[in-house]
Design a protein around this motif. Structure first.
Motif, PDB file in Angstrom:
ATOM      1  N   ALA A  87       0.794  -1.050  -0.101  1.00 30.55           N
ATOM      2  CA  ALA A  87      -0.086   0.020  -0.124  1.00 30.55           C
ATOM      3  C   ALA A  87       0.889   1.163   0.174  1.00 30.55           C
ATOM      4  O   ALA A  87       1.830   1.349   0.836  1.00 30.55           O
ATOM      5  CB  ALA A  87      -0.868   0.028   1.159  1.00 30.55           C
ATOM      6  N   GLY A  88       0.462   2.096  -1.014  1.00 29.28           N
ATOM      7  CA  GLY A  88       1.175   3.522  -1.054  1.00 29.28           C
ATOM      8  C   GLY A  88       2.660   3.415  -1.776  1.00 29.28           C
ATOM      9  O   GLY A  88       3.315   4.408  -1.580  1.00 29.28           O
ATOM     10  N   VAL A  89       3.014   2.266  -2.098  1.00 30.97           N
ATOM     11  CA  VAL A  89       4.442   2.337  -2.629  1.00 30.97           C
ATOM     12  C   VAL A  89       4.642   1.885  -4.240  1.00 30.97           C
ATOM     13  O   VAL A  89       3.651   0.813  -4.650  1.00 30.97           O
ATOM     14  CB  VAL A  89       5.214   1.177  -1.967  1.00 30.97           C
ATOM     15  N   VAL A  90       5.061   2.665  -4.985  1.00 27.39           N
ATOM     16  CA  VAL A  90       5.498   2.379  -6.297  1.00 27.39           C
ATOM     17  C   VAL A  90       6.794   1.709  -6.498  1.00 27.39           C
ATOM     18  O   VAL A  90       7.517   2.439  -6.201  1.00 27.39           O
ATOM     19  CB  VAL A  90       5.070   3.675  -7.195  1.00 27.39           C
ATOM     20  N   LYS A  91       6.768   0.687  -7.343  1.00 28.55           N
ATOM     21  CA  LYS A  91       8.213  -0.014  -7.787  1.00 28.55           C
ATOM     22  C   LYS A  91       8.219   0.069  -9.122  1.00 28.55           C
ATOM     23  O   LYS A  91       7.208  -0.623  -9.876  1.00 28.55           O
ATOM     24  CB  LYS A  91       8.278  -1.191  -6.992  1.00 28.55           C
ATOM     25  N   VAL A  92       9.223   0.805  -9.784  1.00 34.18           N
ATOM     26  CA  VAL A  92       9.399   1.008 -11.070  1.00 34.18           C
ATOM     27  C   VAL A  92      10.598  -0.130 -11.257  1.00 34.18           C
ATOM     28  O   VAL A  92      11.776   0.079 -10.746  1.00 34.18           O
ATOM     29  CB  VAL A  92       9.857   2.277 -11.550  1.00 34.18           C
ATOM     30  N   HIS A  93      10.441  -1.220 -11.940  1.00 38.15           N
ATOM     31  CA  HIS A  93      11.259  -2.266 -12.032  1.00 38.15           C
ATOM     32  C   HIS A  93      12.165  -2.080 -13.233  1.00 38.15           C
ATOM     33  O   HIS A  93      13.283  -2.360 -13.014  1.00 38.15           O
ATOM     34  CB  HIS A  93      10.454  -3.638 -12.022  1.00 38.15           C
ATOM     35  N   LYS A  94      11.874  -1.569 -14.269  1.00 40.48           N
ATOM     36  CA  LYS A  94      12.616  -1.667 -15.582  1.00 40.48           C
ATOM     37  C   LYS A  94      11.963  -0.488 -16.392  1.00 40.48           C
ATOM     38  O   LYS A  94      10.698  -0.290 -16.541  1.00 40.48           O
ATOM     39  CB  LYS A  94      12.482  -2.764 -16.348  1.00 40.48           C
ATOM     40  N   VAL A  95      12.673   0.362 -16.987  1.00 38.00           N
ATOM     41  CA  VAL A  95      12.624   1.194 -17.976  1.00 38.00           C
ATOM     42  C   VAL A  95      13.349   0.985 -19.206  1.00 38.00           C
ATOM     43  O   VAL A  95      14.576   0.892 -19.345  1.00 38.00           O
ATOM     44  CB  VAL A  95      12.809   2.803 -17.412  1.00 38.00           C
ATOM     45  N   VAL A  96      12.628   0.846 -20.370  1.00 37.25           N
ATOM     46  CA  VAL A  96      13.495   0.770 -21.617  1.00 37.25           C
ATOM     47  C   VAL A  96      13.153   1.817 -22.631  1.00 37.25           C
ATOM     48  O   VAL A  96      11.979   2.406 -22.783  1.00 37.25           O
ATOM     49  CB  VAL A  96      12.658  -0.651 -22.241  1.00 37.25           C
ATOM     50  N   GLY A  97      14.208   2.486 -22.613  1.00 36.85           N
ATOM     51  CA  GLY A  97      14.318   3.662 -23.434  1.00 36.85           C
ATOM     52  C   GLY A  97      14.665   3.672 -25.073  1.00 36.85           C
ATOM     53  O   GLY A  97      15.635   2.872 -25.170  1.00 36.85           O
ATOM     54  N   ALA A  98      14.139   4.449 -25.714  1.00 34.46           N
ATOM     55  CA  ALA A  98      14.537   4.495 -27.146  1.00 34.46           C
ATOM     56  C   ALA A  98      14.905   6.008 -27.253  1.00 34.46           C
ATOM     57  O   ALA A  98      13.887   6.756 -27.004  1.00 34.46           O
ATOM     58  CB  ALA A  98      13.797   3.946 -28.175  1.00 34.46           C
ATOM     59  N   VAL A  99      16.255   6.335 -28.004  1.00 40.85           N
ATOM     60  CA  VAL A  99      16.379   7.846 -27.981  1.00 40.85           C
ATOM     61  C   VAL A  99      16.990   8.041 -29.428  1.00 40.85           C
ATOM     62  O   VAL A  99      17.785   7.348 -30.110  1.00 40.85           O
ATOM     63  CB  VAL A  99      17.456   8.257 -27.085  1.00 40.85           C
ATOM     64  N   ASP A 100      16.360   9.005 -30.028  1.00 41.16           N
ATOM     65  CA  ASP A 100      17.059   9.627 -31.491  1.00 41.16           C
ATOM     66  C   ASP A 100      17.433  10.982 -31.285  1.00 41.16           C
ATOM     67  O   ASP A 100      16.434  11.911 -30.959  1.00 41.16           O
ATOM     68  CB  ASP A 100      15.987   9.541 -32.757  1.00 41.16           C
ATOM     69  N   CYS A 101      18.934  11.060 -30.857  1.00 44.58           N
ATOM     70  CA  CYS A 101      19.216  12.672 -31.091  1.00 44.58           C
ATOM     71  C   CYS A 101      20.177  12.833 -31.821  1.00 44.58           C
ATOM     72  O   CYS A 101      21.144  13.802 -31.919  1.00 44.58           O
ATOM     73  CB  CYS A 101      19.972  12.678 -29.706  1.00 44.58           C
ATOM     74  N   GLY A 102      19.870  12.448 -33.236  1.00 42.09           N
ATOM     75  CA  GLY A 102      20.760  12.554 -34.243  1.00 42.09           C
ATOM     76  C   GLY A 102      22.153  12.000 -34.030  1.00 42.09           C
ATOM     77  O   GLY A 102      22.369  11.023 -33.259  1.00 42.09           O
ATOM     78  N   PRO A 103      23.188  12.455 -34.766  1.00 43.86           N
ATOM     79  CA  PRO A 103      24.628  11.708 -34.711  1.00 43.86           C
ATOM     80  C   PRO A 103      25.004  11.841 -33.240  1.00 43.86           C
ATOM     81  O   PRO A 103      24.683  12.801 -32.398  1.00 43.86           O
ATOM     82  CB  PRO A 103      25.384  12.738 -35.539  1.00 43.86           C
TER      83      PRO A 103
END
Length: 723
Positions: A602-618
Motif C-alpha cells: 500500500a502506497g508504494v510504487v516500484k518501477v522495476h525496469k525502464v526501456v528507452g529509445a532515443v533519437d538525438c541525431g549523430p
C-alpha cells in the motif's frame, strides 16, 4: 535587490548584442584582449584558435566554454576537437574558458550553458577548431621535410610521411606551426573516418572526481578567505525591518555582520561559526505581500484562471464545431507542483573585490550574466572582472539565473568587508531559496469520432512566467504567450484536426526558473497521460493508438516502435506488474519509454525496469547519451514520486531531503537505453530524458489500479484499485 540587480534589461540586451557580434569571425586569438590573453594561452604553447592549445610536451588542451555539471561536455566537446585533430586521446586535457565574447554561445549571444545545447551547438565550431590545428601541423611538417602536404597524414598526435617513413610529434611541430597563417576554411573529416566520435569513450573528468582533486565551488580556497551565510527573508518578497547583531558577533569566530540587498550576511572564519552566528542573529522582517500565500488557496486561484480564455498558443480548425460532432468526450484537470532543483552541491560563490578588480570563483551556467552583474555592483569595468568557472555539483537550471543573485550576494559581501569571502547556502537555504519549476494547472478536454480518432483537443495552461521582466522576455514571449509555458503542448505531434491551446499567466511572486526540461516537464505529463485516456476511450492499445497518430512524425514513431519492441510490449509480465508507454520530443531529441511497474504494498510504487529509445541525431559519445537518459529517468521518477514544494503562511514547508525526497538506490529501476542510428539533425540529451518517464509510470499505474492520475506527486489514494 532588484530583479536583475542594478543591471537593466535594456543595458543587458545592448551589451549582449555587442559581445555577440561577429562571434564566429572572432575565432582566432588576436580577437581577444580585455586583459584575458594570459588566461587563455601561455606564450610557449601553440594556440591555433581560442579552443585549442598544444604544448611542446605534446599535451593537447581543449578550452571548453560550457559548464560541466555532470552532463559530460568536458568529454564530448574535446572528443570533437581531438577527432578532427587526430590527437592522442591519452594526452588530451581540459580547461574551463574564461569569460570572453569569443566563447559566447552561438545561439544565446552570451556565454552560458543550458537548453541541452552544449554539444550540438558547438559541433561545427569545434570540428573547425580541430581541423584548423591539424592543417597547420601538417603544413609545418611538410615545410620541415620539403614535401607536398597532401603526402602527409596524421595519427594519434603525429604527422607521418609514409613515403619516407618520417614522422614528427605535434609537440615538435608547434613552433613552426605557430608561424603559419591559418586558412579561412579547412576540410573536415567524413563521418566514416571518425576515430573517436560515435565510440564509447571514458570521461576526462572522472579520475579527478575519484581521487578528490576536482575543484567544485565549495572546494575553492584562497588566502585570507572568510565564509558567510546569509539570513534571507522567510517569505519571498520580504525585507529587513531591523536587526541586532550583538548575539551573532558574540559567537567565537564571527568576524562581521553586514546587510546586503537580499538579507543579513554573517561572516566568520569558517562555515560552522557563520551558521551559528546566523542562528543567533535577531532580525525583524517585513514579510511583504506574500505573507499569506497558501498552496490550497493558490490552487483555487489557478483553477479560476484556467476557466478564462487566455492567450492563444495554438489554434487549428474549429474546436467548437468539432465538439458537436464528437461521439465521445473526456475532460480532466491536472495539478503540477512547484519543484526545487535540489542539486547535490548547494549554491555557493567565492568573491574577492578590490579597489581595481573583482575575482570570482563559481559553479555557474551563466558566465556573462554573472560577470556583468559583478561589474555593475562594483562599478568596475568589464575587463576588471575575472570569473573562474569551477565544476558544478549539479545545475539543472538552478545556476542559470537572470538576476545572478547567488553571485551578487558574494560580490556585495566582499565589497562590504573588503576581504575575499565564500557565501555558502545550506541545504535548507537551497530548498527554501526559490527559483523553482513553476506550479502548473491544466484544464484539458478532447473528443473522438466514431472510428476512435481524435476530433478535437482543447487545453488551458496556467503557470507563472519566469521570462517576463528579464532580458529573455523578447526571445521567450511571443504574442502574449510564454513559449516555455506551452512547449510540448502547443507543438503536439499527434494528428488532431481541431486544436486549441491557451495560456494564462499566473501571478508572480514566488521566484521561478527553468528546471530540467522546463515546460516539457509538466506538459509532457499532461499530453502523454491524456492521449492514453483517449486510447482507452477509443478501445485501442495505447501503443498502437499513438503509432496510428504519428504518420507525419517519423522520428517520434521510430523511437516509439523501438521502445515497444525492445520492452516486449504486449507480452505477459509477472503477476502484479504492468507496462506504461510514453513518447515525447524536446530540445531536438526524441525519447520513448516503456516503464514496468508494480505496487508491492500500500502506497508504494516500484518501477522495476525502464526501456528507452532515443533519437538525438549523430552521437558523439554513446556513454554520455546513456548516462543522461539514466539520469533523466532518476530525475523524472523522483519528481513523480516525491517532488513537491508547498506553502503555508507564505513559507516553504519543505527543507531538506527528509521531506523533499530523492529516489534512493534501492528504488532505482534497471534502465535499458537503445540509441537510434540517426543522421538527422543533432539534438540534446541533458533534458529530453525527463519528460516522458512520469507519464509512462502513471500509465502503467492505470493498468494496475484503473485510476487516472492527474496530480503529481503520486498520492496513496492514486495507488488503490478502483472499486
Amino acid at each position: 535587490m532588484n530583479d536583475i540587480n542594478t543591471l537593466s534589461r535594456r543595458k543587458f540586451i545592448q551589451t549582449s548584442a555587442t559581445v555577440s557580434g561577429g562571434l564566429l569571425l572572432s575565432f582566432y586569438l588576436p580577437a581577444f584582449g580585455r586583459g584575458l590573453k594570459s588566461a587563455i594561452a601561455p606564450p610557449a604553447d601553440f594556440a591555433p584558435n581560442a579552443f585549442l592549445r598544444i604544448g611542446t610536451d605534446n599535451i593537447v588542451t581543449v578550452i571548453v566554454n560550457h559548464s560541466e555539471m555532470g552532463q559530460g561536455c568536458y568529454t564530448s566537446l574535446p572528443m570533437i576537437i581531438a577527432d578532427e585533430l587526430d590527437a592522442d586521446w591519452g594526452k588530451v586535457r581540459i580547461e574551463a574558458a574564461p569569460v570572453d565574447p569569443v566563447y559566447n554561445h552561438p545561439g544565446f549571444g552570451m556565454q552560458g550553458t543550458g537548453g541541452s545545447t552544449s554539444t550540438w551547438v558547438e559541433w561545427d565550431r569545434f570540428r573547425n577548431a580541430g581541423a584548423t590545428g591539424r592543417y597547420l601541423l601538417v603544413a609545418a611538417a611538410a615545410q620541415t621535410w620539403n614535401v607536398d602536404p597532401s603526402t602527409c597524414r596524421t595519427e594519434k598526435g603525429f604527422v607521418i610521411h609514409d613515403v619516407t617513413g618520417r614522422k614528427l610529434s605535434y609537440g615538435e611541430l608547434v613552433d613552426k606551426a605557430a608561424t603559419i597563417t591559418a586558412p579561412k576554411e579547412v576540410k573536415l573529416k567524413e563521418a566514416k573516418d571518425f576515430k573517436l566520435i560515435g565510440k564509447p569513450t571514458k570521461r576526462l573528468d572522472t579520475p579527478e572526481k575519484i581521487d578528490g582533486s576536482a575543484i567544485f565551488g565549495l572546494d575553492v580556497k584562497i588566502p585570507g578567505l572568510l565564509t558567510a551565510v546569509i539570513a534571507r527573508p522567510p517569505v519571498f518578497g520580504g525585507k529587513v525591518k531591523s536587526f541586532n547583531a550583538d548575539k551573532a558577533k558574540a559567537i567565537a569566530g564571527v568576524k562581521d555582520v553586514v546587510q546586503i540587498d537580499r538579507g543579513i550576511a554573517v561572516v566568520a572564519n569558517g562555515f560552522w561559526p557563520a551558521k551559528l552566528g546566523r542562528e543567533a542573529l535577531e532580525v525583524e522582517w517585513d514579510e511583504g505581500p506574500l505573507a499569506s500565500l497558501d498552496s490550497i488557496t493558490q490552487r483555487k486561484e489557478y483553477d479560476e484562471l484556467a476557466r478564462q480564455t487566455g492567450a492563444s498558443a495554438k489554434k487549428e480548425g474549429d474546436v467548437s464545431a468539432a465538439k458537436e460532432k464528437a461521439t465521445k468526450k473526456i475532460e480532466a484537470v491536472y495539478e503540477l507542483p512547484y519543484l526545487a532543483h535540489a542539486p547535490m552541491e548547494p549554491l555557493n560563490c567565492v568573491a574577492d573585490v578590490k579597489a581595481d578588480s573583482c575575482e570570482i570563483w563559481v559553479g555557474t551556467q551563466f558566465q556573462t550574466v554573472d560577470a556583468m552583474t559583478a561589474a555593475a555592483i562594483t562599478g568596475l569595468k568589464p575587463n576588471q572582472v575575472k570569473l573562474h568557472t569551477t565544476l558544478l555539483g549539479g545545475g539543472f537550471g538552478r545556476r542559470a539565473v537572470p538576476d545572478a543573485h547567488f553571485v551578487a550576494e558574494a560580490v556585495q559581501v566582499s565589497k562590504a568587508i573588503k576581504n575575499p569571502v565564500k557565501v555558502v547556502w545550506t541545504r535548507e537555504d537551497d530548498i527554501r531559496g526559490g527559483y523553482y519549476r513553476p506550479a502548473a494547472h491544466h484544464v484539458i478536454s478532447a473528443g473522438i469520432d466514431s472510428s476512435g480518432k481524435p476530433l478535437f483537443w482543447q487545453q488551458q495552461i496556467v503557470c507563472q512566467s519566469f521570462a517576463t521582466g528579464t532580458p529573455f522576455e523578447g526571445a521567450l514571449i511571443k504574442d502574449g504567450v510564454d513559449l516555455v509555458a506551452v512547449e510540448g503542448s502547443a507543438d503536439l505531434a499527434y494528428h488532431v484536426p481541431n486544436m486549441q491551446v491557451n495560456w494564462n499567466m499566473a501571478p508572480a511572486g514566488v521566484p521561478t526558473l527553468w528546471w530540467r526540461s522546463v515546460g516539457h516537464s509538466h506538459n509532457a505529463f499532461v499530453t502523454e497521460t491524456f492521449i492514453d485516456e483517449l486510447a482507452k476511450l477509443a478501445g485501442k492499445d495505447p501503443y498502437q493508438y499513438r503509432r496510428s497518430l504519428l504518420e507525419k512524425h517519423p522520428r517520434h514513431k521510430r523511437v516509439l516502435e523501438m521502445a515497444a519492441e525492445k520492452s516486449g510490449w504486449g507480452k505477459p509480465l509477472p503477476a502484479g506488474r504492468a507496462r506504461g508507454i510514453a513518447v515525447h520530443e524536446s530540445f531536438g531529441s526524441f525519447i520513448a519509454y516503456v516503464a514496468e511497474v508494480s505496487i508491492p504494498k500500500a502506497g508504494v510504487v516500484k518501477v522495476h525496469k525502464v526501456v528507452g529509445a532515443v533519437d538525438c541525431g549523430p552521437v558523439v559519445n554513446p556513454d554520455t547519451v546513456k548516462a543522461q537518459i539514466e539520469g533523466g529517468v532518476v530525475f523524472g521518477i523522483t519528481a513523480a514520486l516525491y517532488g513537491e514544494i508547498t506553502f503555508e503562511k507564505g513559507r516553504v514547508k519543505q527543507s531538506n531531503f527528509h521531506d523533499y525526497r530523492m529516489l534512493r538506490m534501492n528504488e532505482m529501476p534497471v534502465v535499458e537505453v537503445h540509441i537510434v542510428d540517426s543522421k538527422e539533425k543533432m539534438g540534446g540529451v541533458g533534458e529530453p530524458g525527463v519528460p516522458p518517464i512520469a507519464p509512462a509510470v502513471a500509465n502503467a499505474l492505470f493498468v494496475l489500479t484503473g485510476k487516472r492520475i492527474h496530480k503529481l506527486p503520486f498520492k496513496d489514494s492514486d495507488l488503490k484499485k478502483k472499486v
